[in-house]
Every structure is written in C-alpha cells, then in structure tokens.
Scaffold this active site. Structure first.
Site, PDB file in Angstrom:
ATOM      1  NE  ARG A 112       1.790  -5.000  11.033  1.00  0.00           N
ATOM      2  CZ  ARG A 112       2.868  -4.939  10.133  1.00  0.00           C
ATOM      3  NH1 ARG A 112       4.184  -5.355  10.759  1.00  0.00           N
ATOM      4  NH2 ARG A 112       3.169  -4.338   9.083  1.00  0.00           N
ATOM      5  NE  ARG A 149       5.833  -1.002   9.998  1.00  0.00           N
ATOM      6  CZ  ARG A 149       4.941  -0.635   9.301  1.00  0.00           C
ATOM      7  NH1 ARG A 149       5.295   0.077   8.112  1.00  0.00           N
ATOM      8  NH2 ARG A 149       3.693  -1.015   9.547  1.00  0.00           N
ATOM      9  CE  LYS A 198      -1.880  -1.175   3.885  1.00  0.00           C
ATOM     10  NZ  LYS A 198      -1.398  -2.390   4.053  1.00  0.00           N
ATOM     11  NE  ARG A 226      -5.063  -0.666   9.397  1.00  0.00           N
ATOM     12  CZ  ARG A 226      -3.848  -0.617   8.753  1.00  0.00           C
ATOM     13  NH1 ARG A 226      -3.717   0.767   8.172  1.00  0.00           N
ATOM     14  NH2 ARG A 226      -2.904  -1.285   8.850  1.00  0.00           N
ATOM     15  NE  ARG A 252       8.211  -3.061   6.650  1.00  0.00           N
ATOM     16  CZ  ARG A 252       6.881  -2.542   6.693  1.00  0.00           C
ATOM     17  NH1 ARG A 252       6.892  -1.672   5.675  1.00  0.00           N
ATOM     18  NH2 ARG A 252       5.976  -2.830   7.487  1.00  0.00           N
TER      19      ARG A 252
HETATM   20  P1  AP5 Z   1       4.797  -1.559   1.924  1.00  0.00           P
HETATM   21  O1  AP5 Z   1       4.640  -0.774   0.566  1.00  0.00           O
HETATM   22  O2  AP5 Z   1       5.095  -0.741   3.418  1.00  0.00           O
HETATM   23  O3  AP5 Z   1       3.378  -2.391   2.275  1.00  0.00           O
HETATM   24  P2  AP5 Z   1       2.326  -1.558   3.065  1.00  0.00           P
HETATM   25  O4  AP5 Z   1       0.863  -2.729   2.595  1.00  0.00           O
HETATM   26  O5  AP5 Z   1       2.119  -0.381   3.140  1.00  0.00           O
HETATM   27  O6  AP5 Z   1       2.586  -2.260   4.581  1.00  0.00           O
HETATM   28  P3  AP5 Z   1       2.536  -1.740   5.931  1.00  0.00           P
HETATM   29  O7  AP5 Z   1       3.322  -2.926   6.611  1.00  0.00           O
HETATM   30  O8  AP5 Z   1       3.129  -0.617   6.155  1.00  0.00           O
HETATM   31  O9  AP5 Z   1       1.098  -1.940   6.242  1.00  0.00           O
HETATM   32  P4  AP5 Z   1       0.468  -1.862   7.640  1.00  0.00           P
HETATM   33  O10 AP5 Z   1      -0.961  -2.097   6.952  1.00  0.00           O
HETATM   34  O11 AP5 Z   1       0.654  -3.215   8.346  1.00  0.00           O
HETATM   35  O12 AP5 Z   1       0.944  -0.907   8.509  1.00  0.00           O
HETATM   36  P5  AP5 Z   1       0.514   0.723   8.610  1.00  0.00           P
HETATM   37  O13 AP5 Z   1       1.977   1.439   8.631  1.00  0.00           O
HETATM   38  O14 AP5 Z   1      -0.726   1.213   7.599  1.00  0.00           O
HETATM   39  O15 AP5 Z   1       5.651  -2.787   1.476  1.00  0.00           O
HETATM   40  C1  AP5 Z   1       6.113  -3.689   2.608  1.00  0.00           C
HETATM   41  C2  AP5 Z   1       7.494  -4.235   2.292  1.00  0.00           C
HETATM   42  O16 AP5 Z   1       7.647  -4.784   0.901  1.00  0.00           O
HETATM   43  C3  AP5 Z   1       8.287  -2.782   2.043  1.00  0.00           C
HETATM   44  O17 AP5 Z   1       9.945  -3.322   2.532  1.00  0.00           O
HETATM   45  C4  AP5 Z   1       8.540  -2.838   0.569  1.00  0.00           C
HETATM   46  O18 AP5 Z   1       9.745  -2.149  -0.026  1.00  0.00           O
HETATM   47  C5  AP5 Z   1       8.416  -4.246   0.262  1.00  0.00           C
HETATM   48  N1  AP5 Z   1       7.511  -4.592  -1.173  1.00  0.00           N
HETATM   49  C6  AP5 Z   1       6.729  -3.463  -1.627  1.00  0.00           C
HETATM   50  N2  AP5 Z   1       6.052  -4.037  -2.838  1.00  0.00           N
HETATM   51  C7  AP5 Z   1       7.004  -4.991  -3.178  1.00  0.00           C
HETATM   52  C8  AP5 Z   1       6.988  -5.962  -4.461  1.00  0.00           C
HETATM   53  N3  AP5 Z   1       6.143  -5.862  -5.446  1.00  0.00           N
HETATM   54  N4  AP5 Z   1       7.821  -6.850  -4.478  1.00  0.00           N
HETATM   55  C9  AP5 Z   1       8.919  -7.074  -3.279  1.00  0.00           C
HETATM   56  N5  AP5 Z   1       8.636  -6.168  -2.037  1.00  0.00           N
HETATM   57  C10 AP5 Z   1       7.817  -5.305  -1.974  1.00  0.00           C
HETATM   58  O19 AP5 Z   1      -0.096   0.821  10.034  1.00  0.00           O
HETATM   59  C11 AP5 Z   1       0.666   0.465  11.038  1.00  0.00           C
HETATM   60  C12 AP5 Z   1      -0.252   0.493  12.232  1.00  0.00           C
HETATM   61  O20 AP5 Z   1      -0.737   1.807  12.670  1.00  0.00           O
HETATM   62  C13 AP5 Z   1      -1.493  -0.550  12.363  1.00  0.00           C
HETATM   63  O21 AP5 Z   1      -1.054  -1.731  12.768  1.00  0.00           O
HETATM   64  C14 AP5 Z   1      -2.263   0.072  13.538  1.00  0.00           C
HETATM   65  O22 AP5 Z   1      -1.622  -0.250  14.943  1.00  0.00           O
HETATM   66  C15 AP5 Z   1      -2.111   1.433  13.166  1.00  0.00           C
HETATM   67  N6  AP5 Z   1      -3.116   2.021  12.411  1.00  0.00           N
HETATM   68  C16 AP5 Z   1      -2.822   2.525  10.856  1.00  0.00           C
HETATM   69  N7  AP5 Z   1      -4.254   3.088  10.273  1.00  0.00           N
HETATM   70  C17 AP5 Z   1      -5.015   2.728  11.329  1.00  0.00           C
HETATM   71  C18 AP5 Z   1      -6.443   2.965  11.198  1.00  0.00           C
HETATM   72  N8  AP5 Z   1      -7.207   3.432  10.195  1.00  0.00           N
HETATM   73  N9  AP5 Z   1      -7.077   2.330  12.351  1.00  0.00           N
HETATM   74  C19 AP5 Z   1      -6.500   2.151  13.228  1.00  0.00           C
HETATM   75  N10 AP5 Z   1      -5.264   1.690  13.480  1.00  0.00           N
HETATM   76  C20 AP5 Z   1      -4.524   2.238  12.482  1.00  0.00           C
END
Ligand code: AP5
Length: 192
Positions: free
Chosen positions: A144, A133, A13, A88, A127
């Site tokens: 998660r 992280r 994402k 979410r 990662r």
């Molecule tokens: P990346 O692009 O970071 O993927 P992502 O889907 O954004 O993964 P996240 O781990 O950031 O998502 P998440 O939903 O767990 O965390 P968020 O920060 O939203 O890619 C991941 C890795 O893969 C990277 O190293 C990248 O380089 C690699 N990669 C990408 N594409 C690739 C490809 N095609 N091939 C190979 N490698 C690739 O949320 C974190 C926390 O915040 C949540 O757990 C929660 O506690 C809180 N939170 C956030 N939003 C809310 C909400 N709306 N409500 C409540 N709590 C919330």
C-alpha cells in the site's frame, strides 16, 4: 470547508479527517470506509472491489467514481465536506477538478499528512493486531505504501501548483497533529 486529506496509509487521514469535519460541521467522506461497508454488505460494488483492496491495490476508477458520486449526492456538497482517500491518482484529481469547477465546488485546502515510513508501519501493524483489518498485514502494508508513492504522492505537485496545498507534520500525538492542522486552516481562512 471543502478539504481533501492526502497522506500515506496510516498517516492519520481518517482520524484527523473526522476531527476537521466535526469542527466545521461538514460530513467526513472516506472512500476506504465506504468501500469496506460495501464489502461487508456483499454488494456488487463490494464484490468488485474486494480483491484489489485485500491486495492493497487501488480499485478501478469507474468503481470509485460511482461510490463517491453516490455519497456526495446524499448530502448537499455545496455545504462542504472533508474528503478522505479521494482523489488518489492524477486521473481522479483531474476528473474531480473538472466536475468541481463546473459546479463551483473546488477544494479550499489539501492537507497532506507527512510521516516517516517506520511510524506508518508501526501504526498499521498495531491496528492489524487489534482490529484485524484485512489489508493491515505486513506485506500488504508495504505494498500500500508503494502504491501511494507511485500513484498518489505525485498529487503533491498538482495541488502545490494550485496554491491550496498545506503540508502537515503528522508525527506526534493525535492532539498535537490536530492542533497543527487547525492552525494551518486558521491561517488559510485569515488570509482569504
Ligand atoms: P488512520 O487515521 O486510519 O490513518 P489513515 O491515513 O486513514 O490510514 P488508512 O490505513 O485508513 O489509509 P489507507 O489510505 O491505506 O486506506 P483507505 O481506507 O483510504 O490511522 C491509522 C492508525 O493509526 C489507526 O489505528 C489510528 O488510531 C492510529 N493513529 C492515527 N493517528 C495517530 C497518531 N498521531 N499517533 C498514533 N497513532 C495514530 O483505503 C483502503 C483501500 O480502499 C485502498 O487500499 C484501495 O484499495 C481502496 N481505495 C480507497 N480510496 C480509493 C480511491 N480513491 N481509488 C482507488 N482505490 C481506493
């Protein structure tokens, strides 16, 4: 362009959201990044969110609403945005739709990045080892993904029913996935 990125942790994402935002010249708004910045700065919001984030749980809705509304107010949301990580839960989606309908800013597209669990584990484990992280530890990654399946995956049906849902095969290189997303968005634009 007002787009929402939907997908399990590690589905890409953040990576793809940034590319879409660049293509359309709109801000990429990631709730995860906003929250991590609050945690790093030690703000009240960060202190309130930290434990949930480290466990891999969602932070309370009221907290996330304050974070997202604060960020949207910094730019002119009517010019577009790519929202990554919000809504979410069904409750968040319904609340967002209520506000968006009133202001004429409902989503144009919901991009859902589909990917097998073993690839998510591989990406996040990698990662975790390179960037450290806090929530990229094996047990927390699994939790998660469970939280996603239980609370966020039901949003698929919600957005399918609204006719703005674009499923994307997110397996493959970053460039391959970007090409699929741009092609899907082009088809959407051409048909409207
Ligand atoms: P990346 O692009 O970071 O993927 P992502 O889907 O954004 O993964 P996240 O781990 O950031 O998502 P998440 O939903 O767990 O965390 P968020 O920060 O939203 O890619 C991941 C890795 O893969 C990277 O190293 C990248 O380089 C690699 N990669 C990408 N594409 C690739 C490809 N095609 N091939 C190979 N490698 C690739 O949320 C974190 C926390 O915040 C949540 O757990 C929660 O506690 C809180 N939170 C956030 N939003 C809310 C909400 N709306 N409500 C409540 N709590 C919330």
């Amino acid at each position: 362009m007002r787009a929402l990125m939907l997908g399990a942790p590690g589905s890409g994402k953040g990576t793809q959201g940034a590319r879409i935002a660049e293509r359309y010249g709109v801000p990429h708004i990631s709730t995860g990044e906003l929250l991590r910045a609050h945690v790093d700065l030690g703000t009240e919001t960060g202190r309130a969110a930290r434990a949930s984030m480290e466990r891999g749980d969602l932070v309370p809705d009221l907290l996330i609403a304050a974070v997202i509304l604060g960020r949207l107010a910094e730019s002119d949301p009517s010019r577009g945005f790519v929202l990554d990580g919000f809504p979410r839960t069904l409750q968040q989606a319904q609340a967002a739709y209520g506000v968006a309908k009133e202001t004429g800013m409902t989503f144009d597209a919901v991009l859902c990045l589909d990917i097998p669990h073993d690839e998510l584990m591989r990406r996040l484990d990698e990662r975790g080892r390179s960037k450290g992280r806090a929530d990229d530890e094996e047990g927390t990654i699994r939790h998660r993904i469970e939280v996603y399946e239980e609370k966020t995956a039901p949003l698929r049906e919600y957005y399918e029913a609204r006719g703005i849902f674009l499923p994307i095969d997110a397996n493959g290189t970053v460039d391959e996935v970007t090409e699929r997303i741009f092609a899907a968005l082009d088809r959407l634009t051409d048909s409207s």
